[in-house]
Scaffold this active site. Structure first.
Site, PDB file in Angstrom:
ATOM      1  N   SER A  65      -5.004   8.239  -4.537  1.00 49.69           N
ATOM      2  CA  SER A  65      -5.425   9.478  -5.216  1.00 49.69           C
ATOM      3  C   SER A  65      -6.839   9.435  -5.780  1.00 49.69           C
ATOM      4  O   SER A  65      -7.364  10.477  -6.181  1.00 49.69           O
ATOM      5  CB  SER A  65      -4.456   9.806  -6.349  1.00 49.69           C
ATOM      6  OG  SER A  65      -3.269  10.312  -5.809  1.00 49.69           O
ATOM      7  N   LYS A  68      -9.210  11.842  -4.395  1.00 48.79           N
ATOM      8  CA  LYS A  68      -9.229  13.258  -4.806  1.00 48.79           C
ATOM      9  C   LYS A  68     -10.522  13.609  -5.548  1.00 48.79           C
ATOM     10  O   LYS A  68     -10.933  14.765  -5.578  1.00 48.79           O
ATOM     11  CB  LYS A  68      -7.996  13.565  -5.671  1.00 48.79           C
ATOM     12  CG  LYS A  68      -6.701  13.507  -4.858  1.00 48.79           C
ATOM     13  CD  LYS A  68      -5.442  13.514  -5.698  1.00 48.79           C
ATOM     14  CE  LYS A  68      -4.215  13.473  -4.766  1.00 48.79           C
ATOM     15  NZ  LYS A  68      -2.987  13.056  -5.400  1.00 48.79           N
ATOM     16  N   TYR A 190      -5.493  15.045   4.493  1.00 48.35           N
ATOM     17  CA  TYR A 190      -5.100  14.532   3.168  1.00 48.35           C
ATOM     18  C   TYR A 190      -4.589  13.083   3.267  1.00 48.35           C
ATOM     19  O   TYR A 190      -4.965  12.220   2.462  1.00 48.35           O
ATOM     20  CB  TYR A 190      -4.036  15.452   2.545  1.00 48.35           C
ATOM     21  CG  TYR A 190      -3.440  14.888   1.282  1.00 48.35           C
ATOM     22  CD1 TYR A 190      -4.148  14.905   0.086  1.00 48.35           C
ATOM     23  CD2 TYR A 190      -2.177  14.285   1.289  1.00 48.35           C
ATOM     24  CE1 TYR A 190      -3.622  14.349  -1.064  1.00 48.35           C
ATOM     25  CE2 TYR A 190      -1.641  13.726   0.145  1.00 48.35           C
ATOM     26  CZ  TYR A 190      -2.366  13.759  -1.032  1.00 48.35           C
ATOM     27  OH  TYR A 190      -1.837  13.184  -2.169  1.00 48.35           O
ATOM     28  N   TYR A 242      -2.525  12.357 -14.458  1.00 46.86           N
ATOM     29  CA  TYR A 242      -1.266  13.118 -14.370  1.00 46.86           C
ATOM     30  C   TYR A 242      -0.612  13.278 -15.737  1.00 46.86           C
ATOM     31  O   TYR A 242      -1.280  13.554 -16.716  1.00 46.86           O
ATOM     32  CB  TYR A 242      -0.304  12.457 -13.357  1.00 46.86           C
ATOM     33  CG  TYR A 242      -1.026  12.063 -12.118  1.00 46.86           C
ATOM     34  CD1 TYR A 242      -1.544  13.045 -11.285  1.00 46.86           C
ATOM     35  CD2 TYR A 242      -1.270  10.739 -11.802  1.00 46.86           C
ATOM     36  CE1 TYR A 242      -2.253  12.710 -10.161  1.00 46.86           C
ATOM     37  CE2 TYR A 242      -1.968  10.389 -10.671  1.00 46.86           C
ATOM     38  CZ  TYR A 242      -2.465  11.372  -9.860  1.00 46.86           C
ATOM     39  OH  TYR A 242      -3.168  11.037  -8.763  1.00 46.86           O
ATOM     40  N   VAL A 260      -1.974   5.369  -6.512  1.00 43.53           N
ATOM     41  CA  VAL A 260      -0.765   4.534  -6.431  1.00 43.53           C
ATOM     42  C   VAL A 260      -1.001   3.206  -5.716  1.00 43.53           C
ATOM     43  O   VAL A 260      -0.111   2.364  -5.670  1.00 43.53           O
ATOM     44  CB  VAL A 260       0.451   5.259  -5.798  1.00 43.53           C
ATOM     45  CG1 VAL A 260       1.005   6.333  -6.710  1.00 43.53           C
ATOM     46  CG2 VAL A 260       0.147   5.785  -4.413  1.00 43.53           C
TER      47      VAL A 260
END
Ligand code: DON
Length: 306
Positions: A65, A68, A190, A242, A260
């Site tokens: 992630s 991103k 993605y 998050y 992760v």
């Protein structure tokens, strides 16, 4: 201070050692499950161009992630404020792969750092770049100064095969009309972005522009304008971890982004970017020892933004 960073990282490494086996390595993407939980790396790159590394800082891992932030930067550079028509910029308070909010909010993801938001940003990248995967690699290589950075096809294929929740998210978003491209095309991009492999040293270098008013610390070139850098840092601070973001702000006090794969990058505006890697995760999917290492870093160095 810079002379002390090396010693500081070694001290932190010793202190977090007992935590390395306490987290759980992500295994919902099978190739990630094979990574040793004993790994620990840390790297610092300053706006003056100095680099400090410790432990496994030169070992490549799956950035997941953290990618991103790279795609958001590319989308902001092309589309500017228009991106906020299609994704929000508020913390979600939900797990990174949650579907629930999307229904209430009619297919507009809460922010670009949860999976739903990153899938919408991926769709923007497909619209804006004729060779999206190549452009992503070129941009990542440019900001990190490492021309060898690439995708890990084994990870990308595994994500494609086991990415049922992401597929559900993408279909749901598509049903609300917030994806222009086909679901499988968007997901293919993605999954590739998540599979990018980098080291702590690469990541710290890549994110130094966010500490340096948008300019590369490698050659002074403008990666984004100063105002955009400020805004990316703000979204990192409020959405980068998050439903763990409040705890991270409380303990670390820096804008940051986790993945992760066990990596976390954080930014000390005006000073440096710091990357840590430890594959064992907490219940929110963030590196357990990595968060602790950053907490110790800002505590000892006294350099949180607060
Ligand atoms: O899409 C996924 O679930 C993963 N490829 C990335 C998730 C992730 O890294 C969340 N970070 N903590």
């Amino acid at each position: 201070m810079t002379m002390l960073y090396q010693d500081l990282m070694e001290k932190i490494r010793k202190e977090v050692k007992p935590l390395l086996n306490k987290g759980r390595v992500a295994n919902y993407i099978p190739p990630l499950g094979g990574v040793s939980p004993d790994k620990f790396g840390m790297a610092i790159c300053t706006v003056n161009g100095e680099t400090f590394t410790c432990g496994d800082a030169e070992e490549p891992f799956s950035i997941q992630s953290i990618s991103k932030v790279i795609t958001l930067t590319m989308a902001l550079n092309k589309l500017g404020a228009d991106i906020w028509e299609r994704t929000g910029r508020e913390p979600s308070g939900n797990p990174f792969n949650s579907l629930i909010q999307l229904e209430y909010e009619k297919g507009k993801p809460r922010n670009p750092f949860i999976n739903a938001g990153a899938i919408v940003v991926a769709d923007m990248i497909l619209d804006e770049f004729p060779e999206p995967q190549q452009s992503l690699l070129e941009f990542t290589r440019k900001i990190s100064g490492n021309t060898h950075i690439s995708f890990d096809d084994v990870v990308a294929v595994a994500e494609k095969r086991f990415g049922h929740t992401n597929r559900a998210l993408a279909n749901f978003i598509k049903s609300f009309g917030n994806l222009n491209n086909e679901v499988e095309e968007v997901l293919d991009f993605y999954f590739h972005q998540c599979s990018i492999t980098m080291t702590c040293a690469d990541l710290a270098q890549a994110f130094t522009f966010l500490a340096n008013g948008g300019k590369s610390a490698l050659d002074g070139s403008e990666i984004v304008g100063a105002s955009t850098a400020k805004r990316i840092n703000a979204i990192l601070l409020t959405c980068g971890l998050y439903d763990d973001v409040g705890d991270f702000a409380y303990r670390v006090g820096l804008p940051g982004k986790s993945g992760v794969g066990g990596g976390i990058v954080a930014v000390v505006p005006g000073e440096l970017a710091v990357a840590v890697w430890s594959p064992g995760l907490n219940e929110h999917g963030n590196s357990l020892a990595g968060v602790k290492a950053l907490e110790l870093f800002t505590t000892y160095a006294g350099n949180s933004i607060f």
